[in-house]
Design an enzyme around this catalytic site. Structure first.
Site, PDB file in Angstrom:
ATOM      1  N   SER A  48       0.840  -1.203   0.000  1.00  0.00           N
ATOM      2  CA  SER A  48       0.000   0.000   0.000  1.00  0.00           C
ATOM      3  C   SER A  48       0.873   1.250   0.000  1.00  0.00           C
ATOM      4  O   SER A  48       2.097   1.179   0.121  1.00  0.00           O
ATOM      5  CB  SER A  48      -0.908   0.014   1.240  1.00  0.00           C
ATOM      6  N   SER A  65       0.953   3.714   2.241  1.00  0.00           N
ATOM      7  CA  SER A  65       1.000   4.407   3.532  1.00  0.00           C
ATOM      8  C   SER A  65       2.378   4.940   3.885  1.00  0.00           C
ATOM      9  O   SER A  65       2.503   5.820   4.737  1.00  0.00           O
ATOM     10  CB  SER A  65       0.509   3.475   4.646  1.00  0.00           C
ATOM     11  N   LYS A  68       5.656   0.610   9.308  1.00  0.00           N
ATOM     12  CA  LYS A  68       5.441   2.026   9.595  1.00  0.00           C
ATOM     13  C   LYS A  68       6.733   2.600  10.169  1.00  0.00           C
ATOM     14  O   LYS A  68       7.716   1.897  10.362  1.00  0.00           O
ATOM     15  CB  LYS A  68       4.305   2.232  10.614  1.00  0.00           C
ATOM     16  N   SER A 126      -2.715   6.915   5.883  1.00  0.00           N
ATOM     17  CA  SER A 126      -2.130   5.803   6.620  1.00  0.00           C
ATOM     18  C   SER A 126      -2.997   5.481   7.833  1.00  0.00           C
ATOM     19  O   SER A 126      -3.331   6.370   8.620  1.00  0.00           O
ATOM     20  CB  SER A 126      -0.707   6.154   7.083  1.00  0.00           C
TER      21      SER A 126
END
Length: 325
Positions: free
Chosen positions: A126, A128, A183, A289
């Site tokens: 993705s 994010s 992350k 995100s």
């Protein structure tokens, strides 16, 4: 044994097929551990039972042939037809079910050890973490940077470096531990992290940012404002959308997240006190995100490793070899 091996391979194909089409979630670490254990059993059986039995049978064939020739020679027959070498080679030949199990054990063992204790590959699914990581990036994760953990159960047995603010970390998603997320670490234990009006504060101090112009997000086909943000000693790029929704709320699927009482939500943003043994994570694509602002903290036992390099992107070969913090 050949029938049992066929059944095991059929089960493996069915499991991988269902995993691929999304019928169930897969635990690759557990699967690799099981494959290593099963092929090791076959390897041990081959080394200490099947191979010696084949060699004994081949030697028995040679001994019987030698006796036959000796008996014939005693009768005055010196010329004897028949070459037993093809038969001997056929007896010594490893059957397919051992070749595809015991023969694969060394390779699977090396992969298991490398993936469990050194480096593991991941694919970015993705946006994010844009602009640091793009969709389709294949990255490497350092498994021993934060310490050595036992495979499958992920229990740390040897400590190494502490988690630092600004690290790009892969972890097991708290809502679904069978899924790995990536992350950036914004808060470590004891920090008070605030994300208010699209600005990040750590322990009351604004994280310095510098405008870097616009960034074209190829997947979303829009331009976003890019900034250089500094967390501790590390600098990295982030994306911000001035007109994006600024209100956050806890929306973890399985209910209130652990230590949710440490967080305060308002129309301007969210402020959380990071509990001991946990971390507060943010995506670099701040307004696109779903991270700790929504589902809470990442416990230490969920850590997989520290991401550090893009080793392949089939859609953008220029990404190969990109290192990041």
């Amino acid at each position: 044994m050949s029938a049992l091996t066929g059944v095991l391979y059929a089960a493996l194909v069915a499991y991988l097929g269902g995993w691929y089409v999304g019928r169930w979630s897969g635990n690759f670490a557990l699967l690799l551990f099981i494959l290593t254990a099963v092929t090791m059993l076959y390897w041990l059986a081959e080394r200490f039972h099947f191979a010696p039995a084949r060699r004994a049978a081949a030697q028995n064939l040679v001994d019987n042939d030698a006796k036959r020739r000796e008996n014939l020679a005693a009768q005055g027959i010196s010329r004897v037809d028949g070459d037993i070498e093809p038969a001997r080679q056929q007896i010594l030949q490893q059957p397919w079910w051992l070749d595809w199990t015991a023969g694969l054990f060394p390779v699977i063992l090396v992969v298991f050890l490398l993936r469990s204790f050194l480096f593991e590959p991941f694919k970015i699914p993705s946006g994010s973490m844009v602009p640091t990581l793009l969709v389709g990036d294949l990255i490497l994760v350092n498994k021993f940077h934060y310490g050595i953990r036992l495979p499958v159960i992920n229990k740390k047995i040897v400590s190494n470096h502490d988690v630092q603010r600004g690290d790009v970390m892969v972890f097991r998603y708290p809502e679904d531990p069978s899924t790995d997320f990536i992350k950036r670490v914004a808060g470590i234990p004891g920090d008070e992290v605030s994300y208010v009006n699209q600005k990040l504060y750590i322990n009351g101090q604004l994280a310095p940012t510098q405008p870097q112009g616009n960034f074209y997000d190829e997947d979303a086909r829009v331009y976003r404002q890019r900034f250089l943000e500094k967390l501790g000693a590390k600098e990295h790029q982030i994306l911000v959308e001035p007109n994006a929704q600024r209100y956050f709320r806890a929306d973890r699927a399985d209910g209130p997240f652990p230590f949710s009482e440490n967080c305060r939500y308002s129309l301007e943003g969210v402020t959380c006190k990071v509990p001991a043994g946990h971390y507060f994570m943010l995506g670099d694509n701040r307004d696109n995100s779903r991270d700790s602002r929504f589902w809470g903290f990442v416990p230490d036992e969920n850590i997989v490793g520290k991401a550090f390099m893009v080793w392949m992107n089939f859609g953008n070969l220029k990404r190969i070899g990109t290192f990041f913090d």
